[in-house]
Design a protein around this motif. Structure first.
Motif, PDB file in Angstrom:
ATOM      1  N   HIS A  98      -8.412 -20.224   7.042  1.00 44.48           N
ATOM      2  CA  HIS A  98      -7.776 -19.151   7.813  1.00 44.48           C
ATOM      3  C   HIS A  98      -7.899 -17.841   7.050  1.00 44.48           C
ATOM      4  CE1 HIS A  98      -4.599 -16.864   9.871  1.00 44.48           C
ATOM      5  NE2 HIS A  98      -4.864 -17.649  10.889  1.00 44.48           N
ATOM      6  N   SER A  99      -8.277 -16.798   7.761  1.00 42.46           N
ATOM      7  CA  SER A  99      -8.459 -15.484   7.148  1.00 42.46           C
ATOM      8  C   SER A  99      -7.128 -14.902   6.702  1.00 42.46           C
ATOM      9  CB  SER A  99      -9.105 -14.526   8.151  1.00 42.46           C
ATOM     10  OG  SER A  99      -9.126 -13.225   7.636  1.00 42.46           O
ATOM     11  N   PRO A 100      -7.032 -14.455   5.443  1.00 46.04           N
ATOM     12  CA  PRO A 100      -5.780 -13.840   4.994  1.00 46.04           C
ATOM     13  C   PRO A 100      -5.527 -12.495   5.667  1.00 46.04           C
ATOM     14  CG  PRO A 100      -7.430 -13.715   3.268  1.00 46.04           C
ATOM     15  CD  PRO A 100      -8.017 -14.539   4.374  1.00 46.04           C
ATOM     16  N   LEU A 101      -6.563 -11.868   6.195  1.00 46.51           N
ATOM     17  CA  LEU A 101      -6.404 -10.590   6.886  1.00 46.51           C
ATOM     18  C   LEU A 101      -6.656 -10.808   8.377  1.00 46.51           C
ATOM     19  CD1 LEU A 101      -8.236  -8.261   4.344  1.00 46.51           C
ATOM     20  CD2 LEU A 101      -5.783  -8.644   4.591  1.00 46.51           C
ATOM     21  N   CYS A 102      -5.678 -11.395   9.038  1.00 47.38           N
ATOM     22  CA  CYS A 102      -5.833 -11.773  10.442  1.00 47.38           C
ATOM     23  C   CYS A 102      -5.935 -10.536  11.332  1.00 47.38           C
ATOM     24  CB  CYS A 102      -4.654 -12.625  10.864  1.00 47.38           C
ATOM     25  SG  CYS A 102      -4.695 -13.091  12.598  1.00 47.38           S
ATOM     26  N   PRO A 103      -7.060 -10.366  12.045  1.00 53.22           N
ATOM     27  CA  PRO A 103      -7.221  -9.180  12.895  1.00 53.22           C
ATOM     28  C   PRO A 103      -6.277  -9.185  14.100  1.00 53.22           C
ATOM     29  CG  PRO A 103      -9.028 -10.691  13.241  1.00 53.22           C
ATOM     30  CD  PRO A 103      -8.227 -11.231  12.093  1.00 53.22           C
ATOM     31  N   PHE A 104      -5.803 -10.349  14.495  1.00 52.94           N
ATOM     32  CA  PHE A 104      -4.891 -10.422  15.635  1.00 52.94           C
ATOM     33  C   PHE A 104      -3.520  -9.854  15.260  1.00 52.94           C
ATOM     34  CE2 PHE A 104      -8.062 -13.723  16.224  1.00 52.94           C
ATOM     35  CZ  PHE A 104      -8.529 -13.408  17.491  1.00 52.94           C
ATOM     36  N   ILE A 105      -3.074 -10.158  14.051  1.00 49.83           N
ATOM     37  CA  ILE A 105      -1.809  -9.591  13.573  1.00 49.83           C
ATOM     38  C   ILE A 105      -1.963  -8.085  13.403  1.00 49.83           C
ATOM     39  CG2 ILE A 105      -0.208  -9.494  11.625  1.00 49.83           C
ATOM     40  CD1 ILE A 105      -0.689 -12.505  11.245  1.00 49.83           C
ATOM     41  N   ALA A 106      -3.069  -7.666  12.810  1.00 52.56           N
ATOM     42  CA  ALA A 106      -3.305  -6.231  12.604  1.00 52.56           C
ATOM     43  C   ALA A 106      -3.293  -5.484  13.932  1.00 52.56           C
ATOM     44  CB  ALA A 106      -4.625  -6.015  11.877  1.00 52.56           C
ATOM     45  N   ALA A 107      -3.951  -6.031  14.943  1.00 53.46           N
ATOM     46  CA  ALA A 107      -3.991  -5.375  16.251  1.00 53.46           C
ATOM     47  C   ALA A 107      -2.598  -5.302  16.865  1.00 53.46           C
ATOM     48  CB  ALA A 107      -4.947  -6.113  17.181  1.00 53.46           C
ATOM     49  N   ALA A 108      -1.842  -6.371  16.765  1.00 56.02           N
ATOM     50  CA  ALA A 108      -0.496  -6.389  17.344  1.00 56.02           C
ATOM     51  C   ALA A 108       0.426  -5.389  16.642  1.00 56.02           C
ATOM     52  CB  ALA A 108       0.089  -7.795  17.278  1.00 56.02           C
ATOM     53  N   VAL A 109       0.238  -5.226  15.355  1.00 58.86           N
ATOM     54  CA  VAL A 109       1.069  -4.285  14.592  1.00 58.86           C
ATOM     55  C   VAL A 109       0.696  -2.840  14.909  1.00 58.86           C
ATOM     56  CG1 VAL A 109       1.528  -3.425  12.253  1.00 58.86           C
ATOM     57  CG2 VAL A 109       1.586  -5.879  12.715  1.00 58.86           C
ATOM     58  N   GLU A 110      -0.585  -2.565  15.018  1.00 55.72           N
ATOM     59  CA  GLU A 110      -1.047  -1.190  15.205  1.00 55.72           C
ATOM     60  C   GLU A 110      -1.000  -0.691  16.645  1.00 55.72           C
ATOM     61  OE1 GLU A 110      -4.164   0.634  12.944  1.00 55.72           O
ATOM     62  OE2 GLU A 110      -4.547  -1.277  11.936  1.00 55.72           O
ATOM     63  N   GLY A 128       0.918  -4.468  26.902  1.00 59.03           N
ATOM     64  CA  GLY A 128      -0.081  -4.724  27.931  1.00 59.03           C
ATOM     65  C   GLY A 128      -1.485  -4.322  27.544  1.00 59.03           C
ATOM     66  N   HIS A 129      -1.651  -3.758  26.360  1.00 57.50           N
ATOM     67  CA  HIS A 129      -2.973  -3.347  25.880  1.00 57.50           C
ATOM     68  C   HIS A 129      -3.872  -4.579  25.796  1.00 57.50           C
ATOM     69  CE1 HIS A 129      -6.072  -2.073  23.022  1.00 57.50           C
ATOM     70  NE2 HIS A 129      -5.724  -0.825  23.272  1.00 57.50           N
ATOM     71  N   PRO A 130      -5.149  -4.464  26.185  1.00 54.06           N
ATOM     72  CA  PRO A 130      -6.039  -5.635  26.161  1.00 54.06           C
ATOM     73  C   PRO A 130      -6.100  -6.341  24.808  1.00 54.06           C
ATOM     74  CG  PRO A 130      -7.137  -3.756  27.188  1.00 54.06           C
ATOM     75  CD  PRO A 130      -5.818  -3.261  26.678  1.00 54.06           C
ATOM     76  N   ALA A 131      -6.028  -5.598  23.727  1.00 56.22           N
ATOM     77  CA  ALA A 131      -6.071  -6.218  22.401  1.00 56.22           C
ATOM     78  C   ALA A 131      -4.787  -6.991  22.112  1.00 56.22           C
ATOM     79  CB  ALA A 131      -6.307  -5.164  21.321  1.00 56.22           C
ATOM     80  N   ARG A 132      -3.646  -6.458  22.544  1.00 57.90           N
ATOM     81  CA  ARG A 132      -2.380  -7.174  22.354  1.00 57.90           C
ATOM     82  C   ARG A 132      -2.373  -8.453  23.183  1.00 57.90           C
ATOM     83  NH1 ARG A 132       2.472  -4.518  20.555  1.00 57.90           N
ATOM     84  NH2 ARG A 132       3.470  -6.467  21.156  1.00 57.90           N
ATOM     85  N   VAL A 133      -2.891  -8.387  24.400  1.00 57.21           N
ATOM     86  CA  VAL A 133      -2.972  -9.574  25.257  1.00 57.21           C
ATOM     87  C   VAL A 133      -3.885 -10.612  24.602  1.00 57.21           C
ATOM     88  CG1 VAL A 133      -3.760 -10.449  27.502  1.00 57.21           C
ATOM     89  CG2 VAL A 133      -2.450  -8.314  27.365  1.00 57.21           C
ATOM     90  N   GLN A 134      -5.019 -10.160  24.082  1.00 57.72           N
ATOM     91  CA  GLN A 134      -5.956 -11.066  23.405  1.00 57.72           C
ATOM     92  C   GLN A 134      -5.303 -11.694  22.172  1.00 57.72           C
ATOM     93  OE1 GLN A 134      -8.956 -11.945  24.485  1.00 57.72           O
ATOM     94  NE2 GLN A 134      -9.393 -13.230  22.733  1.00 57.72           N
ATOM     95  N   ALA A 135      -4.569 -10.888  21.396  1.00 60.89           N
ATOM     96  CA  ALA A 135      -3.890 -11.397  20.204  1.00 60.89           C
ATOM     97  C   ALA A 135      -2.844 -12.445  20.585  1.00 60.89           C
ATOM     98  CB  ALA A 135      -3.245 -10.242  19.435  1.00 60.89           C
ATOM     99  N   ARG A 136      -2.059 -12.159  21.601  1.00 61.33           N
ATOM    100  CA  ARG A 136      -1.022 -13.102  22.052  1.00 61.33           C
ATOM    101  C   ARG A 136      -1.658 -14.408  22.536  1.00 61.33           C
ATOM    102  NH1 ARG A 136       1.740  -9.728  24.799  1.00 61.33           N
ATOM    103  NH2 ARG A 136       0.481  -9.843  26.681  1.00 61.33           N
ATOM    104  N   ASP A 137      -2.717 -14.301  23.339  1.00 61.73           N
ATOM    105  CA  ASP A 137      -3.389 -15.505  23.847  1.00 61.73           C
ATOM    106  C   ASP A 137      -3.968 -16.340  22.703  1.00 61.73           C
ATOM    107  OD1 ASP A 137      -2.723 -14.675  26.385  1.00 61.73           O
ATOM    108  OD2 ASP A 137      -4.758 -14.020  26.912  1.00 61.73           O
TER     109      ASP A 137
END
Length: 198
Positions: free
Chosen positions: A98-110, A115-124
């Protein structure tokens, strides 16, 4: 003009532009953050003009979402699809890759918009990741597989976030905690003989 020839202002043109843009965006988003990466900087690293970038992506939002879609579409197949490991070993192997720098967490934080497509993708993705852990916990014989799956997902996400904030490696500690959780959740009779529980 071939795809390797330079276009106006010396920028590369051709069929590889989309992949260069995606590759550059993933690198820059990881190194500088989504909000810290400008479109000019992205074009310079990808060696494309802004016009070329916008021919491939409508904007930064689409680029972020596409990068996340491509990051791990099959949810760690190098762990969960392995047949040479027991289900218990697969649960723990997630902490090795597992990547220590998870891009899904980064996207959700930033990105504050839920409803942003990246937040939806991160949640899914996070839901699907927890589901794969739960399915593997069930296969391993865990008494409460949903609970173990959520615990391991939370542990991985927490280790990833802590690594990002402190710029230090935390997955080894998380893996040790995971081994305890897994061993407490799987009845002793289910652990195959000769399998290490550490």
């Amino acid at each position: 003009m071939t795809e390797l020839e330079k276009g106006p202002r010396g920028l590369r043109r051709g069929r590889g532009a989309r992949e260069r843009i995606l590759s550059a965006s993933q690198q820059l988003f990881r190194d500088h953050g989504i909000n810290g990466t400008g479109m000019d900087q992205l074009c310079a690293v990808a060696e494309v003009s802004k016009r070329t970038l916008y021919q491939h992506f409508s904007g930064k939002d689409e680029l972020i979402a596409e990068g996340l879609r491509r990051f791990d579409p099959d949810i760690l197949p190098e762990v969960f699809d392995r047949t040479d490991l027991t289900p218990r070993e697969r649960l723990l192997a997630a902490f090795d890759v597992h990547s220590p720098l998870c891009p899904f967490i980064a996207a959700a934080v930033e990105i504050p918009d839920p409803g942003h497509p990246a937040r939806v993708q991160a949640r899914d993705y996070k839901k699907a990741f927890a589901a794969r852990l739960t399915d593997t916990a069930r296969e391993a014989g865990a008494t409460h597989p949903e609970q173990l799956g959520e615990q391991l997902a939370l542990l991985l996400d927490g280790a990833s976030a802590r690594s990002r904030v402190l710029d230090t490696e935390t997955l080894a500690t998380a893996a040790a905690i995971a081994a305890v959780l897994v061993d407490n959740a799987i009845p002793t009779a289910v652990v195959p003989a000769g399998t290490s529980t550490v």
